[in-house]
Design an enzyme around this catalytic site. Structure first.
Site, mmCIF file in Angstrom:
data_model
loop_
_atom_site.group_PDB
_atom_site.id
_atom_site.type_symbol
_atom_site.label_atom_id
_atom_site.label_comp_id
_atom_site.label_asym_id
_atom_site.label_seq_id
_atom_site.Cartn_x
_atom_site.Cartn_y
_atom_site.Cartn_z
ATOM 1 N N ASP A 70 -10.026 -12.233 7.390
ATOM 2 C CA ASP A 70 -10.034 -13.618 6.916
ATOM 3 C C ASP A 70 -9.806 -14.599 8.055
ATOM 4 O OD1 ASP A 70 -10.691 -13.701 4.149
ATOM 5 O OD2 ASP A 70 -8.846 -12.599 3.764
ATOM 6 N N ARG A 128 -3.342 -2.592 -0.423
ATOM 7 C CA ARG A 128 -3.972 -3.736 -1.108
ATOM 8 C C ARG A 128 -3.724 -3.595 -2.622
ATOM 9 N NH1 ARG A 128 -7.884 -3.014 3.337
ATOM 10 N NH2 ARG A 128 -8.412 -5.055 4.192
ATOM 11 N N CYS A 134 -3.525 -5.852 10.576
ATOM 12 C CA CYS A 134 -4.025 -4.979 9.516
ATOM 13 C C CYS A 134 -5.481 -5.282 9.169
ATOM 14 C CB CYS A 134 -3.138 -5.042 8.278
ATOM 15 S SG CYS A 134 -3.097 -6.670 7.523
ATOM 16 N N ARG A 183 -17.442 -13.985 5.187
ATOM 17 C CA ARG A 183 -17.424 -12.559 5.543
ATOM 18 C C ARG A 183 -18.327 -11.720 4.648
ATOM 19 N NH1 ARG A 183 -11.251 -10.783 3.856
ATOM 20 N NH2 ARG A 183 -12.035 -8.652 3.850
ATOM 21 N N GLU A 194 -3.562 -14.977 8.400
ATOM 22 C CA GLU A 194 -5.006 -14.819 8.207
ATOM 23 C C GLU A 194 -5.704 -16.161 7.991
ATOM 24 O OE1 GLU A 194 -5.964 -12.302 4.853
ATOM 25 O OE2 GLU A 194 -4.329 -13.086 3.642
ATOM 26 N N HIS A 238 -15.347 -6.073 1.241
ATOM 27 C CA HIS A 238 -14.363 -5.085 0.795
ATOM 28 C C HIS A 238 -14.974 -3.732 0.492
ATOM 29 C CE1 HIS A 238 -11.631 -8.512 0.673
ATOM 30 N NE2 HIS A 238 -10.783 -7.581 1.025
#
Ligand code: PEP
Ligand code: MG
Length: 554
Positions: free
Chosen positions: A454, A295, A501, A464, A430, A188
């Site tokens: 994801d 988000r 997205c 990730r 996801e 992130h």
């Protein structure tokens, strides 16, 4: 000149000083001091500086997030002037003849332990605050930064790693680039760097070993290279490269008001991913037609308490008003995994990415979910809002969510509070489970949005966050592309729209594929929109349609 290599996660060239952002525990070294008097005054100077920083943070928070959130900085100022706290530090320095950093760290530990052992919940929470103020003072004493530290000039942030909660608290106007030792392309923090559109490089081995604090450096986010104390040839090469970047950017800027329509007339929606309403000017500046992923968990990450319904309502309403009737897809909170929030008090999990995260928290703790839904529905009266739910795996979950939404809607109706009765409800695709049952899910919702970050993690079983595992990650793996095609076909067979997205949406080597399978919307970091639009208008979908099988390895 020292040259370091990593993975570039956001392109662009930055020139500036390297600011070592270290966590306090790692920077405090116990040393002996002879002159304890001057060590005490060194501490007192740092304390004054910390008080000034807190004052500035208080004013900034007051203007940006309101009084309730700003209050914490007032409490920190008071704690930093507490006589017991100050006396403890002074006497450790004078009695034991040790440096101020250690005296502050020891005092912080003692006070935190004392607070934690109290019965009173409010006092217990002060343990984190005493650590926080102490870290700030230690950061000033040792010339390294911690969360919230103010640098007087813009800098290149160098860190071992940055948690999303740390990244959101940095003063973005003072950051030229991010470089980290750990981290991966889809963590992130990388996503945040792309949203801010600043050069970023992760996975830089040896970054924190060279004692390079405040040295001149150049970051090339495109090639993932960091030049520390660059020589003249490198400086002029990089200047030239930056000029080229600026020229390309200017060319792309001219497309701002051009509609994203392919050569053969297929229209696509180009939306932006954002974390806070502060990112909205970037959406406009880059010609975004809407917001495809807000988000909302960043509201929770920036706060030190559960954001109230009114606090959330204010943020959502402001965003919708700023987007003036353009679609804004707000995702309900996706806390968990790497996005941890202390006040959620989540038990430690062995595998947090596969644990109680996102919609699972909301279904477990409906009071939190209902507060957010009330805020969202109330805000829906002020623009074109769509609500999206993350981490869906089953039809049953969606039915439970819809029942809660219906219940909140009738509550609002009975209170005569207006909201958009036809608000769109969508889900993220996801997880492999969601892609596989997307035929059934499509009958329940108004839209899909594929979260490729994801979806990749769960399909390929590659964390990730793990920079070591990243080399095994084939982001174009046919399994992921097949899942996207399955979801797209099921969406269209049921008359709903589908977007992407996740970060893959901005990968222009896949744009032809996405357009060929009929993806209706691509939502990417605002800074990626111009490049993507350029690709869309250059593409002739009819001509490339025959190549879908090549991507899917059929
Ligand atoms: C995704 O998983 O692709 C996504 C868009 O959500 P996040 O990156 O916030 O998990
Ligand atoms: Mg996700």
């Amino acid at each position: 000149m020292r040259i370091l290599k990593g993975t570039g996660v956001c392109g662009g060239i930055a020139f500036g000083k390297l600011y070592l952002f270290s966590k306090t525990e790692k920077t405090v070294k116990r040393t002996h001091v002879e002159d304890t008097e001057s060590e005490i005054s060194r501490f007192e100077k740092a304390q004054q500086e910390a008080l000034e920083q807190l004052e500035a943070l208080h004013d900034k928070a007051l203007a940006e997030v309101g009084e309730a959130n700003a209050m914490i900085f007032e409490i920190h100022q008071m704690m930093l002037c507490d006589e017991d706290y100050l006396n403890s530090i002074r006497s450790i320095i004078s009695d034991q003849g040790i440096n101020a950093e250690t005296a502050v760290a020891v005092t912080a530990d003692n006070f935190a332990e004392m607070f934690s052992s109290m019965d009173d919940e409010y006092m217990k929470e002060r343990a984190a605050d005493v650590k926080d103020i102490s870290e700030r003072v230690i950061g000033i004493l040792s010339g390294t930064g911690n969360v919230g530290t103010d640098y007087s000039e813009p800098v290149i942030i160098a860190a071992e790693d940055l948690a999303p909660s740390e990244t959101v608290q940095l003063d973005k106007s003072k950051i030229l680039a991010f470089v980290t030792e750990k981290g991966s392309s889809n963590s992130h923090t990388s996503i945040l760097a792309r949203t801010m559109n600043i050069p970023a490089v992760v996975g830089v081995e040896g970054l924190m070993e060279g004692n390079d604090g405040m040295k001149d450096a150049i970051v090339d986010g495109g090639t993932g290279t960091i030049y520390i104390e660059p020589d003249e040839t490198t400086v002029s090469q990089m200047r030239e490269k930056r000029e080229d970047d600026i020229r390309r950017r200017e060319m792309l800027d001219r497309l701002k008001n051009v509609n994203p329509v392919t050569k053969d007339g297929q229209e696509i929606l180009l939306y932006a991913n954002i974390g806070t309403p502060d990112d909205l000017p970037l959406v406009y500046a880059n010609g975004g037609q809407g917001v495809g992923l807000f988000r909302s968990e960043f509201i929770y990450l920036e706060s030190d308490h559960y954001p109230t319904e009114d606090e959330q309502f204010a943020v959502y309403k402001k965003s919708l008003e700023k987007m003036a009737g353009k679609r804004v897809v707000i995702r309900t909170l996706d806390i968990g995994a790497d996005k941890q929030v202390d006040y959620f008090d989540m038990p430690k999990e062995e595998n947090p990415a596969m644990g109680v995260r996102a919609i699972r928290i909301c279904l477990n703790r409906p009071e939190i979910f209902r507060t957010q839904l009330r805020a969202l529905l109330r805000a829906s009266a002020y623009g074109k809002l769509a609500i999206m739910f993350p981490m869906i795996t089953s039809v049953d979950e969606v039915k439970r969510i819809k029942a809660i939404v219906e219940d909140v809607k009738s509550e609002l109706r009975s209170e005569e509070i207006k909201f958009d009765e036809n608000i769109e409800l969508g889900i993220m695709i996801e997880t492999p489970a969601a892609a596989i049952v997307s035929d059934r899910l499509a009958k329940e919702v108004d839209f899909f949005s594929v979260g490729t970050n994801d979806l990749t993690q769960y399909t390929l079983a590659i964390d990730r966050q793990n920079s070591e595992a990243e080399k095994f990650c084939d982001t174009h793996h046919e399994s992921i592309l097949r899942f996207i095609k399955i979801a797209a076909d099921n969406a269209h067979a049921n008359g709903i729209w589908i977007g992407i997205c996740g970060e893959l949406g901005a990968d222009i080597s896949l744009t032809e594929f996405f357009l060929s399978i009929g993806i209706d919307e691509l939502s990417v970091s605002p800074g990626k929109i111009p490049e993507l639009k350029n690709k869309v208008i250059e593409t002739d979908v009819t001509a490339v349609k025959g190549r879908v099988g090549e991507y899917l390895k059929y």
